[in-house]
Design a protein around this motif. Structure first.
Motif, short mmCIF file in Angstrom:
data_model
loop_
_atom_site.label_atom_id
_atom_site.label_comp_id
_atom_site.label_asym_id
_atom_site.label_seq_id
_atom_site.Cartn_x
_atom_site.Cartn_y
_atom_site.Cartn_z
N CYS A 90 -51.78 -51.83 15.54
CA CYS A 90 -53.15 -52.34 15.71
C CYS A 90 -53.73 -52.84 14.40
O CYS A 90 -54.42 -53.87 14.37
N SER A 98 -57.96 -54.79 19.39
CA SER A 98 -57.09 -53.83 18.70
C SER A 98 -57.41 -52.40 19.12
O SER A 98 -56.50 -51.61 19.42
N PHE A 103 -52.13 -56.13 13.75
CA PHE A 103 -52.70 -57.13 14.66
C PHE A 103 -54.03 -57.65 14.13
O PHE A 103 -54.32 -58.85 14.19
N VAL A 104 -54.86 -56.74 13.61
CA VAL A 104 -56.17 -57.13 13.09
C VAL A 104 -56.03 -58.11 11.93
O VAL A 104 -56.66 -59.18 11.91
N ILE A 141 -56.16 -51.70 22.57
CA ILE A 141 -54.73 -51.39 22.59
C ILE A 141 -54.50 -49.94 22.16
O ILE A 141 -53.71 -49.21 22.78
N LEU A 142 -55.20 -49.53 21.10
CA LEU A 142 -54.99 -48.19 20.56
C LEU A 142 -55.38 -47.09 21.55
O LEU A 142 -54.64 -46.12 21.72
N ILE A 147 -61.61 -59.46 17.70
CA ILE A 147 -60.24 -59.08 17.32
C ILE A 147 -60.15 -57.57 17.16
O ILE A 147 -59.20 -56.93 17.62
N ALA A 148 -61.16 -56.97 16.51
CA ALA A 148 -61.18 -55.51 16.34
C ALA A 148 -61.26 -54.82 17.69
O ALA A 148 -60.61 -53.79 17.91
N SER A 181 -48.68 -46.85 17.19
CA SER A 181 -49.71 -47.71 17.77
C SER A 181 -50.76 -48.07 16.72
O SER A 181 -51.29 -49.18 16.71
N ILE A 204 -59.60 -49.32 11.78
CA ILE A 204 -59.57 -50.65 12.39
C ILE A 204 -60.79 -51.49 12.02
O ILE A 204 -60.67 -52.63 11.54
N THR A 251 -60.91 -54.78 9.53
CA THR A 251 -61.37 -56.06 10.10
C THR A 251 -62.48 -56.66 9.26
O THR A 251 -62.47 -57.86 8.94
#
Length: 372
Positions: free
Chosen positions: A198, A340, A201-202, A343-344, A336-337, A194, A154, A158
């Motif tokens: 993620c 993410s 999403f990033v 969420i993970l 943003i990271a 997931s 992640i 990013t």
């Protein structure tokens, strides 16, 4: 250079080395040496300064102290040793957050994560194997869990996304795009639902933020970008072997998030039947004994709530949300990271995993304003 500044520089160099080389723990188990050295360097710097900042980082120590206390009523006979890894990582985090870093050092940390991503990719090509129809790296620390592997990508993805925007060199842009594409590929191969969500999403989140002004002027660009992103993701999905792809579509455990919801239901049922356990926790390392599947909660926040109660969860979330607020204020890419990773870890038991520790550090570290 003052002595204090010199010691801070030692901490900064130590962090860069750890960021770059930490993925090696997947294959040779170097984390015990690395983070012991990291604690030594950071603690010597704090001792030389003879000053400890009393801020949100103290909540980390309160969390550890309370988790230690819960070991005394845990059903897990190995509860004290169970806490050891968590204690080491959060003491390390506490110490490195006692320092302030220059804007130049902060940028070096970001570049180090891009290199970390390259190291991860080398490890994937060199030590990657398929087990149970999923891509793994044989690991000495995380049992080669592919879901944890996705967490490691992640921050590198990013930072690579951010530097595509910052760098003018077409060669560098091309190399960063290749790193992002290969990261997508290996996360998809891992079958981590997931994790893939993620990472997507990033990339999408940072791209939208980067082009926000152009999108505001010409909304059609946003539509075209979303369509292009969907096409790229579709192409990546087509590269997934059929026996792995079923996890994203026809897997029997999709609706229960891989059986996670059943574990959460069992743990919450125990807490509701033990009100004191809800408040004070059932004891460090006790979740597998009550989950019904002899497994951890597969949810970092649920693990803390069940084992350390609302008391322990309060200390942890106090620091977590202040770190998130700091990231939102300081750096959109890190914010943003952070979202993410947040969420993970809702689907992983990752309290002491290094990718989470690095994320909390980048979010909460204090960056000094550059002197004119």
């Amino acid at each position: 250079m003052s002595d204090t500044r010199k010691y801070n520089s030692f901490v900064s160099v130590m962090l860069i080395i750890l960021i770059v080389l930490s993925p090696l723990e997947h294959v040779i188990g170097v984390e015990k040496v690395f983070y012991a050295a990291g604690i030594l360097v950071a603690s010597l710097s704090v001792l030389y300064r003879r000053k400890i900042k009393c801020d949100e980082t103290c909540a980390l120590l309160m969390f550890l102290c309370y988790a230690f206390l819960t070991c005394y009523w845990s059903v897990n006979e190995s509860s004290f040793s169970n806490l050891f890894n968590t204690a080491v990582m959060y003491i390390f985090l506490f110490l490195v957050l006692q320092h302030s870093y220059s804007a130049q050092e902060y940028e070096k940390f970001k570049k180090a994560f891009i290199i970390q991503g390259a190291v991860l990719l080398v490890l994937c090509f060199t030590f990657g194997v398929y087990r149970d129809n999923r891509f793994w790296i044989k690991s000495s620390t995380t049992e080669a869990d592919p879901n944890y592997l996705s967490g490691w990508f992640i921050l590198p993805v990013t930072m690579a996304s951010e530097y595509i925007d910052k760098k003018n060199s077409l060669i560098i842009k091309g190399l960063l795009i290749i790193e992002i594409a290969l990261s997508f590929y290996f996360v998809a191969q891992s079958g981590s639902r997931s994790g893939l969500l993620c990472i997507a999403f990033v990339v999408l989140g940072y791209t939208v933020w980067m082009l926000r002004l152009e999108i505001k002027k010409k909304p059609l660009y946003a539509v075209m970008g979303i369509v292009l992103f969907i096409l790229l993701v579709s192409f990546a999905i087509k590269m997934i072997p059929a026996n792995t792809f079923y996890r994203f579509t026809n897997g029997s455990d999709v609706e229960s998030l891989g059986g996670r919801t059943r574990i959460w239901e069992n743990l919450m049922s125990v807490l509701f039947s033990h009100p004191l356990g809800m408040i004070f926790g059932m004891g460090q390392g006790s979740a597998p004994f009550y989950s019904g599947f002899d497994r951890v909660a597969h949810n970092t926040f649920m693990d803390i709530l069940f084992e350390n109660g609302l008391v322990g969860l309060f200390f942890y979330l106090y620091f977590f949300f202040i770190a998130m607020k700091s990231a939102l204020k300081k750096d959109p890419a890190i914010a943003i990271a952070f979202i993410s990773v947040g969420i993970l870890i809702f689907t992983l038991s990752s309290t002491y995993m290094r990718f989470l520790i690095f994320m909390l550090f980048m979010a909460d570290c204090h960056v000094k304003e550059q002197q004119r």
